[in-house]
Write a protein that holds these residues in place. Sequence first.
Motif: not given
Length: 297
Positions: A46-61
Motif C-alpha cells: 500500500a505504501r508503494w502505491i501511495a508513494e507513486r500516486v502522491a509523487r505524480h499528483t499535481p499541487d492543489g489536486a
Amino acid sequence: MTDLIAALDIGGTKTQLILEDLAGNRVLDVTEPSLEWDAEPEPEAARWIAERVARHTPDGASIVALAFGAQGINRTETGKALERELEALGYRTTAVNDASLIVVAAGFTTGIGVIAGTGAIAVGADAAGRFMASGGWGWIIGDEGSAAGLVREATRTALRANDEGKPDDGLLGHLIAAFGVADAERLTRRVNDDPTVDNWAPHAPAIFAAADAGSALASTVINEGGEALAALVDQLLSRGAAGTDVVVAGSVIVNQPRLREAFAAAVTSRHPELKVHVLRDAPVEGAVQLARRAVGS
C-alpha cells in the motif's frame, strides 16, 4: 482544489498510472518500472502505491478515488487488505488482480479474462463476486499458451523429433536461427543454461513463422497452446465463473491469429454460449472505469 481519480495497472515489470479529472480529461499517463513490486505484505504494498500516486499528483489536486489491478492479488482477501491499507492512507480504493482489468476495460461487468503474453492466466468471479484464477504458474512448470510456454513446448517437440531421427520440418531450424546457435545440441544448452522468461519468450515469433512456412510440428504446438488456454476457461466455469463474455489480452494471443483462432475454436466448441472478444485498449482503462464507478461518473 481539483478532484482527480487515479488508475493503475501494476505488472511484474512495469506500472502504468493514469490521472483524470471528473470530467474525463486525462491529466497524466505515465509508465514506470515495477520490478520490486509485491502485493504482500499488504502494508508495504500500500505504501508503494501511495508513494507513486502522491509523487505524480499535481499541487492543489486531491485523489477522490483510486483503482488498480495488480499482479499478485490472487485472493479476494489480499485485495480487501490492500483496500483497507490504502484507505488508512487517505485513498478510497478498489483493488483487483491485474488480469481482472481486461474484462472491465472491454466494457463488461462480468466475464472471464484470459491473458496470454509473456505468461498466461485466466481470471473470473462467481455470482457473488468472489475472485478466482486458473493458471499463472510461471514459465518453468506452466503458462501453456504464453510466449515462454510455447517456446518451451516447441523446443521439446523439435528436439524429440530430432532424437527420433525425423527430418526437420522447419520448426527446429527456426528455433536454431532464433536462438542464434549452430545445431540442436547447442539449442538444448542455450535454452537450459538460461531458463528465464527473458531468454525464452522473445523467440516465440519463430514458432509462428515456422507454422506459416508449413511446419506441422509448429502448428501442433500452437493448437495445443490454444487448447491449454481454453482449458483455463473450462476450469473457471466448472468453479462457477459468471458471465458469457471471454476477453483475451496479451501480446501473443492478440498479435498471433493462429493462437487466437485455436483458442476461440476450442472455447466455442465446448461452450457455444460464450463469446470471445479481443481487448484493443490498454488494460489500465479497466482501472479507470473502476475508479469512475466509485465516484459515480
